[in-house]
Design an enzyme around this catalytic site. Structure first.
Site, PDB file in Angstrom:
ATOM      1  N   ASP A  91     -24.033 -17.955 -10.731  1.00 45.40           N
ATOM      2  CA  ASP A  91     -25.329 -19.559 -10.907  1.00 45.40           C
ATOM      3  C   ASP A  91     -26.367 -18.856 -10.234  1.00 45.40           C
ATOM      4  O   ASP A  91     -28.006 -19.077 -10.913  1.00 45.40           O
ATOM      5  CB  ASP A  91     -24.809 -20.182 -10.892  1.00 45.40           C
ATOM      6  CG  ASP A  91     -23.929 -21.230 -11.119  1.00 45.40           C
ATOM      7  OD1 ASP A  91     -22.991 -20.647 -12.596  1.00 45.40           O
ATOM      8  OD2 ASP A  91     -23.558 -22.700 -11.013  1.00 45.40           O
ATOM      9  N   GLU A 186     -25.213 -26.156 -17.530  1.00 43.63           N
ATOM     10  CA  GLU A 186     -24.205 -27.540 -18.061  1.00 43.63           C
ATOM     11  C   GLU A 186     -24.524 -28.979 -17.413  1.00 43.63           C
ATOM     12  O   GLU A 186     -24.170 -29.665 -16.997  1.00 43.63           O
ATOM     13  CB  GLU A 186     -22.310 -27.219 -17.645  1.00 43.63           C
ATOM     14  CG  GLU A 186     -22.730 -26.418 -15.941  1.00 43.63           C
ATOM     15  CD  GLU A 186     -21.323 -26.488 -14.879  1.00 43.63           C
ATOM     16  OE1 GLU A 186     -20.223 -26.513 -15.406  1.00 43.63           O
ATOM     17  OE2 GLU A 186     -21.785 -24.730 -14.160  1.00 43.63           O
TER      18      GLU A 186
END
Length: 325
Positions: A91, A186
């Site tokens: 990420d 997400e």
């Protein structure tokens, strides 16, 4: 334990980085076990871990870890463990470093999958809604979305109004271009209309039969929820058919890119230099053009997020990519 000899390292397959495994999910300070009454209880096994390392004659530990692992290693360091940490995050959300190990490989794979999703959407004349990793930071979604020329990129840092998104897609979709591509992190957040209702505790709300995944932290968030939320919301607002796709954690596999191989070598060499120089309790950080050593106390409990004035957001705006603003 796996004994790492020069021969083993030379013969490792480039895609077999998982041979060492991961233990970030196992916090030695909170190990869940069944007691004599078959009840789950949490135990502090950190002392046993340190004793095992001492028994194996391990003087120092170089750890390739994410954000949670950094916090664990910091607490172990305070109990006497000599450690140097290498930041690993697909990420790219670890503070104090520009690029975490693993991000470039995940980015390359995500872009490839988005290209395929775009081609499939074009062929099927639908709107593809693709969910990618990024619970707290939208670097992967934003950079991959720009590379794939997505119509919209939704990230955790900017709340999105689905009605505005639907309007933007309507303007782009035409008989000559009857498809679309929406990239969703997400952890993307959505603007909801406020309604007057009685205040309810977060725990009670999460236990309600009508509770959604966003009721509170008491609810277990499942992969694919963001893509399903966007696809379902758009389906109610526009005539074009949508279909959700979840890439999610599958980007963790595969062969590392050339950038990650070089970065991994640089981080590894930097970790060894730190130990030889007597540095301890630090994280190796890439601060272009140099490798620096950041105290763990300064690296933990922080998230590297996409700022409002990020150059990547400006690039997305110039390309006509809707990012929620």
């Amino acid at each position: 334990m796996v004994t790492l000899s020069p021969q083993l390292i030379e013969n490792l397959d480039l895609s077999a980085g998982g041979i060492l495994g991961q233990s970030a999910r196992i916090d030695p300070f909170h190990v869940r076990k069944l007691n004599e009454d078959d009840m789950v209880e949490e135990l502090d096994m950190s002392d046993e871990l340190l004793k095992r390392l001492k028994a194996e004659n391990i003087d120092a530990l170089i750890s390739v870890v994410g954000g949670q692992g950094l916090s664990i290693l910091y607490k172990l360091h305070r109990k006497g463990l000599n450690t140097v940490c290498v930041p690993r995050s697909i990420d790219n959300d670890i503070a104090s470093t520009s690029v975490s190990f693993g991000f470039n490989s995940a980015l390359s794979f995500t872009i490839e999958m988005l290209d395929r999703a775009r081609q499939a959407a074009q062929s099927a004349r639908k709107i593809a809604v693709v969910e990618v990793q990024g619970a707290q930071a939208g670097w992967l979604a934003l950079q991959a979305g720009i590379a794939a020329c997505a119509d919209a990129v939704l990230i955790p840092e900017i709340s999105c109004d689905l009605k505005i998104l639907a309007g933007r897609l309507k303007d782009k979709i035409s008989p000559r271009r009857p498809y679309g591509l929406v990239v969703v992190a997400e952890g993307a957040k959505f603007i909801k209309k406020t309604q007057k209702e009685e205040s309810t505790s977060s725990l009670k709300a999460s236990l309600s039969p009508l509770a959604t995944g966003e009721a509170s932290d008491h609810v277990i968030h499942r992969s694919g929820m963001a893509a399903e939320t966007v696809a379902t919301g758009l389906q109610l607002l526009i005539a074009e058919e949508t279909y959700p796709l979840v890439i999610g954690p599958w980007v963790r596999g595969g062969t590392p890119t050339a950038v990650d191989r070089q970065l991994g070598m640089a981080y590894g060499a930097g970790a060894l230099q730190a130990l030889k120089a007597g540095k301890n309790g630090v994280m190796v950080a890439f601060v272009p053009p140099e490798i620096k050593f950041i105290p763990l106390a300064e690296a933990i409990n922080k998230v590297r997020t996409v700022s409002a004035d990020s150059e990547f957001l400006k690039i997305a705006d110039s390309l006509g990519i809707y990012c929620g603003r």
